[in-house]
Scaffold this active site. Structure first.
Site, PDB file in Angstrom:
ATOM      1  N   TYR A 136       0.814  -1.212   0.000  1.00 22.73           N
ATOM      2  CA  TYR A 136       0.000   0.000   0.000  1.00 22.73           C
ATOM      3  C   TYR A 136       0.852   1.268   0.000  1.00 22.73           C
ATOM      4  CZ  TYR A 136      -4.655  -1.927   0.963  1.00 22.73           C
ATOM      5  OH  TYR A 136      -5.863  -2.551   0.882  1.00 22.73           O
ATOM      6  N   LYS A 186       2.635 -15.201   2.457  1.00 21.85           N
ATOM      7  CA  LYS A 186       2.871 -15.901   1.186  1.00 21.85           C
ATOM      8  C   LYS A 186       4.373 -16.150   1.083  1.00 21.85           C
ATOM      9  CE  LYS A 186       1.465 -17.498  -2.843  1.00 21.85           C
ATOM     10  NZ  LYS A 186       0.624 -18.710  -2.993  1.00 21.85           N
ATOM     11  N   ASP A 218      -3.451 -18.123   0.318  1.00 18.65           N
ATOM     12  CA  ASP A 218      -4.425 -18.815  -0.538  1.00 18.65           C
ATOM     13  C   ASP A 218      -5.154 -19.895   0.256  1.00 18.65           C
ATOM     14  OD1 ASP A 218      -1.937 -20.096  -0.429  1.00 18.65           O
ATOM     15  OD2 ASP A 218      -1.918 -20.687  -2.545  1.00 18.65           O
ATOM     16  N   ASP A 242      -6.810  -6.875   4.204  1.00 17.27           N
ATOM     17  CA  ASP A 242      -7.926  -6.195   3.547  1.00 17.27           C
ATOM     18  C   ASP A 242      -8.862  -7.237   2.917  1.00 17.27           C
ATOM     19  OD1 ASP A 242      -9.423  -4.060   2.352  1.00 17.27           O
ATOM     20  OD2 ASP A 242      -8.362  -4.433   0.474  1.00 17.27           O
ATOM     21  N   ASP A 246     -12.808  -8.799   4.442  1.00 17.68           N
ATOM     22  CA  ASP A 246     -14.076  -8.746   3.691  1.00 17.68           C
ATOM     23  C   ASP A 246     -14.661 -10.151   3.572  1.00 17.68           C
ATOM     24  OD1 ASP A 246     -13.816  -5.980   3.205  1.00 17.68           O
ATOM     25  OD2 ASP A 246     -14.495  -6.170   1.130  1.00 17.68           O
TER      26      ASP A 246
HETATM   27  C1  IPM Z   1     -10.573  -0.751   3.774  1.00 18.90           C
HETATM   28  C2  IPM Z   1     -10.583  -0.199   2.361  1.00 18.90           C
HETATM   29  C3  IPM Z   1      -9.331   0.633   2.117  1.00 18.90           C
HETATM   30  C4  IPM Z   1      -8.137  -0.301   2.195  1.00 18.90           C
HETATM   31  C5  IPM Z   1      -9.294   1.421   0.802  1.00 18.90           C
HETATM   32  C6  IPM Z   1     -10.537   2.227   0.569  1.00 18.90           C
HETATM   33  C7  IPM Z   1      -8.097   2.333   0.755  1.00 18.90           C
HETATM   34  O1  IPM Z   1     -10.732  -1.211   1.438  1.00 18.90           O
HETATM   35  O2  IPM Z   1     -10.486   0.038   4.726  1.00 18.90           O
HETATM   36  O3  IPM Z   1     -10.702  -1.961   3.935  1.00 18.90           O
HETATM   37  O4  IPM Z   1      -7.797  -0.975   1.206  1.00 18.90           O
HETATM   38  O5  IPM Z   1      -7.527  -0.347   3.253  1.00 18.90           O
HETATM   39 MN    MN Z   2     -11.237  -3.132   2.334  1.00 19.30          MN
END
Ligand code: IPM
Ligand code: MN
Ligand code: NAD
Length: 350
Positions: A136, A186, A218, A242, A246
């Site tokens: 990042y 990884k 993975d 990240d 999710d």
């Molecule tokens: C999160 C988001 C951010 C990230 C983006 C919007 C920069 O996806 O907070 O999970 O990748 O960290």
């Molecule tokens: Mn995110």
């Protein structure tokens, strides 16, 4: 009187943050709130996604309540002007290297996940995501390669201090829970990950009481849908964290349920609290967003920055009770509006 910086942001950010703030206000804790624009909303009024006044407020406040940023209208701007730059900028400027993302299944939501209820029953994971390093924040850009082709690049790296401090957060978190830590990397391919793994192993010598395992990312993605309840605490880098968080959110029923805390110390510092989801342009402005992730982020704010565990639990119990009574936004298979879901939680605050 503790000062809470409220940065609602874009899309559903303001919608869900309004509900989180209502809940905080209802607790009557003597908090003061100051609001400032961030992301696309700030760009619209000032030409910058993270105005100096907004950053100054975030630094000055005892804690930051953040909504979400992101607006498709600004995707074509140079990167430093895009809404996302504001979020990354606050994380970097405040040194918020530790992102705590709990994925807990509220019992009433066992049927809300796309996974079978028996697979997700009892789910209680914490993803500890490194937040200020990795690919990042490395050098990035576009260039022409030797064949004259356009090439994009992003440099991935971690230094040992960055890995050690997030590993410590992972171990400390595991110590307060089931004493199981899974480090995800990884290392079979990436040198960044090899260093990560070496440093996590070195750090583990200080934590003989914690059962440490390592898993390739993975495989971790696969295991998260196969047997998610096998995990306790996951510690991982910025990019993998990240993605996996999710994914973990769906094990808990919806991305609209997952809060987060971004910290620069194990506890007691002015962290930032936000749902893990984004601005959800597809449902923004329609009153459909689930405010629970934002409301639960407010609970984390009380726990981690204001050292008020009792009030944090009051919020979490109210969310649980509202869900028990059948309160559901559309993402959970119901029809309540964002505001009505906020009302349902408020009605259960005791
Ligand atoms: C999160 C988001 C951010 C990230 C983006 C919007 C920069 O996806 O907070 O999970 O990748 O960290
Ligand atoms: Mn995110
Ligand atoms: P997203 O998280 O905004 O949305 C993904 C999907 O989940 C969408 O279908 C959305 O409707 C749904 N969803 C998300 N939150 C919800 C909620 N509270 N209730 C009900 N449904 C919800 O991710 P995306 O679509 O990939 O990204 C949209 C924008 O948000 C992008 O600009 C992205 O950069 C940004 N983003 C910001 C953050 C943040 O501010 N922390 C996080 C992720 C993405």
């Amino acid at each position: 009187m503790p000062l809470i910086a409220v940065l609602p942001g874009d899309g559903i950010g303001p919608e869900v943050t309004t509900q989180a703030r209502r809940v905080l206000e209802a607790l009557d804790l003597g908090l003061t709130f100051e609001e400032a624009p961030v992301g696309g909303a700030a760009y619209m009024v000032s030409g910058r996604p993270l105005p100096e006044e907004t950053l100054a407020l975030a630094k000055r406040a005892d804690a930051v309540l953040f909504g979400a940023i992101g607006d498709p209208r600004f995707e074509g701007l140079e990167r430093r002007l895009r809404p996302e730059a504001a979020l990354l900028g606050i994380r970097r400027e405040l040194g918020l290297f530790a992102n705590i993302r709990p994925a807990t299944l509220f019992p009433a939501l066992a049927n809300a996940s796309t996974l079978k209820p028996e697979v997700v029953a009892g789910l209680d994971i914490v993803v500890v995501r490194e937040l200020t390093g990795d690919v990042y924040f490395g050098e990035k850009g576009h260039r022409q390669n030797a064949e004259g082709l356009r090439q994009g690049f992003d440099v991935m790296s971690y230094d040992e201090a960055e890995v050690e401090r997030i590993a410590i957060v992972g171990f400390e978190m595991a110590r307060r829970r089931k004493k199981k830590l899974c480090s995800v990397d990884k290392a079979n391919v990436l040198e960044t990950s090899q260093l990560w793994r070496d440093v996590v192993n070195e750090t583990s010598l200080q934590y003989p009481d914690i059962a440490l395992t390592h898993m390739y990312v993975d495989n971790a993605a696969m295991q998260l849908v196969r047997r998610p309840t096998d995990f306790d605490v996951i510690v991982t880098g910025n990019l993998f964290g990240d993605i996996l968080s999710d994914q973990a959110s769906m094990c808990a029923g919806s991305i609209g349920m997952l809060p987060s805390a971004s910290l620069r110390a194990w506890s007691g510092d002015n962290g930032m609290y936000e749902p893990i989801h984004g601005s959800a342009p597809d449902i923004a402005g329609q009153g459909k967003a689930n405010p629970c992730a934002a409301i639960l982020s407010a609970a984390m704010l009380l726990r981690h920055s204001l050292n008020d565990e009792a009030s944090a639990q009051r919020i979490e119990k109210a969310v649980s009770a509202a869900l028990d009574k059948g309160a559901r936004t559309a993402d959970l298979g119901g029809s309540l509006s964002t505001q009505a879901m906020g009302d349902a939680v408020l009605a259960e605050l005791v």
